[in-house]
Design a protein around this motif. Structure first.
Motif, short mmCIF file in Angstrom:
data_model
loop_
_atom_site.label_atom_id
_atom_site.label_comp_id
_atom_site.label_asym_id
_atom_site.label_seq_id
_atom_site.Cartn_x
_atom_site.Cartn_y
_atom_site.Cartn_z
N MET B 1 26.73 -81.35 -37.74
CA MET B 1 26.81 -81.37 -36.28
C MET B 1 28.23 -81.77 -35.86
N THR B 2 28.75 -81.15 -34.81
CA THR B 2 30.12 -81.43 -34.39
C THR B 2 30.18 -82.72 -33.59
N THR B 4 31.64 -85.11 -30.80
CA THR B 4 32.26 -84.80 -29.53
C THR B 4 33.27 -85.85 -29.15
N ILE B 5 33.29 -86.98 -29.79
CA ILE B 5 34.22 -88.06 -29.49
C ILE B 5 35.07 -88.35 -30.71
N ARG B 45 30.76 -95.99 -35.29
CA ARG B 45 29.47 -95.45 -34.86
C ARG B 45 29.56 -94.99 -33.41
N LEU B 46 28.97 -93.86 -33.15
CA LEU B 46 29.04 -93.24 -31.82
C LEU B 46 28.28 -94.09 -30.80
N PRO B 47 28.89 -94.41 -29.65
CA PRO B 47 28.18 -95.18 -28.63
C PRO B 47 27.33 -94.26 -27.75
N ASP B 48 26.44 -94.87 -26.99
CA ASP B 48 25.72 -94.09 -25.99
C ASP B 48 26.68 -93.81 -24.84
N LEU B 49 26.29 -92.89 -23.99
CA LEU B 49 27.20 -92.40 -22.96
C LEU B 49 27.64 -93.51 -22.02
N ALA B 50 26.70 -94.36 -21.59
CA ALA B 50 27.04 -95.44 -20.65
C ALA B 50 28.07 -96.38 -21.26
N VAL B 73 32.65 -84.69 -20.55
CA VAL B 73 31.43 -85.38 -20.97
C VAL B 73 30.86 -86.21 -19.84
N ARG B 78 28.33 -80.27 -18.37
CA ARG B 78 27.87 -80.24 -19.76
C ARG B 78 28.64 -79.18 -20.51
N ALA B 79 29.25 -79.57 -21.59
CA ALA B 79 30.00 -78.60 -22.38
C ALA B 79 29.07 -77.80 -23.25
#
Lengths: 188, 120
Positions: B1-2, B4-5, B45-50, B73, B78-79
């Motif tokens: 999976m790509t 995004t951040i 680790r990827l954070p949640d959006l908020a 984002v 939405r990309a």
């Protein structure tokens, strides 16, 4: 699982029960915890605007799904959608598992979306499994039940859980062994 | 999976601004984020959006700084279309029938939209 995670999970499970004034010996319904956390729990037929074909399929036993969580970050709201065709204990486990992901602050794999749909991450799944099971049955709750001589089936029924979950909790807490030692020490 | 951040860049910027300040103190300064979340983000680790948006605000930079190749984002844009991303998530989530993936995608999208409209 990360070091210290299990201890923290056990403590958090106890803390939530205290906050809800639910004893370790009592069942903790997943929807009660969800409400306490401000999480909305729904089934597909309750989603406004969803094509009946889709909600109908998701209410079909062959759809093979359990639950998912959707977050609206800008409103700070979380929704859990779950499969109501499952047994009561399975539904409890499904919802509790999603709640566990949220409590563990597991991020979505792709933050570019507006949903909180989790891809399969082994470590996160193990953590959610452990946390979800803790929430359903604390170590103290399990000891209470075993000391009363309850069978696995009775424990499962009491805590709204599956027999597999009861066995899992016995294995990971060592509660069964502790009870055996207590009984061995009792004077005859 | 790509991804995004650009997590490497984000983590580096956070560590640079935090310097010798503790995680708890920094999390408090940022607001709305826990020390453990901050620690996980610094670990890549990827954070949640908020949380991501709060971190960008604290860093004083636009989210675009960390989102190469993605148009936007911010929630309003939405990309990647939701069904594609749902498919990516759920494909990894065991063996769900395609019909279920499609139905769940629609369900989560409808739920999200209804929530945003205030219907639920």
């Amino acid at each position: 699982m990360k070091r210290g995670f299990k201890t923290q999970a056990e403590q958090q499970a106890r803390d939530y029960r205290r906050a809800l004034a639910i004893r370790d010996s009592q069942p903790l319904p997943a929807k009660s915890l969800a409400e306490h956390l401000g999480i909305h729990v729904m089934t597909p037929d309750e989603i406004p605007g969803l094509d009946p074909l889709h909600s109908g399929w998701l209410s079909n036993c062959d759809s093979k799904w359990s639950a998912g969580a959707v977050v609206i970050p800008e409103q700070d709201r979380v929704f859990i959608v779950h499969n109501s065709t499952h047994s009561r204990s399975r539904q409890e486990s499904n919802i509790m598992h999603e709640i566990a992901h949220i409590i563990c602050e597991h991020p979505a794999a792709n933050s570019g979306i507006n949903g909180y749909l989790r891809s399969y991450d082994n470590e996160q799944e193990e953590e959610a499994r452990y946390m979800g099971a803790c929430l359903q049955i604390t170590r103290e709750g399990l000891l209470w039940a075993l000391r009363r001589g309850m069978t696995k089936e009775q424990i499962a029924n009491h805590f709204l859980a599956s027999v597999d979950l009861v066995q899992y909790r016995q294995n990971v807490t060592g509660a069964g062994k502790q009870i055996a030692r207590e009984r061995a020490r009792r004077p005859r | 999976m790509t991804e995004t951040i650009d997590m490497r860049k984000l983590a580096a910027e956070i560590r640079k601004k935090r310097e010798n300040k503790g995680l708890r103190e920094t999390a408090k300064e940022i607001g709305g984020i826990s020390a453990s979340t901050l620690s996980r983000v610094e670990a890549g680790r990827l954070p949640d959006l908020a949380s991501f948006l709060r971190l960008c605000q604290w860093l004083g930079v636009s989210p675009d700084e960390f989102t190469e190749g993605i148009a936007d984002v911010i929630p309003s844009a939405r990309a990647v279309s939701t069904p594609d991303v749902v498919e990516a998530h759920l494909r990894a989530d065991r063996e769900l029938p395609p019909k279920t993936v499609q139905a769940l995608s629609a369900a989560f999208r409808a739920l999200y939209d209804a929530g945003k409209r205030g219907e639920i």
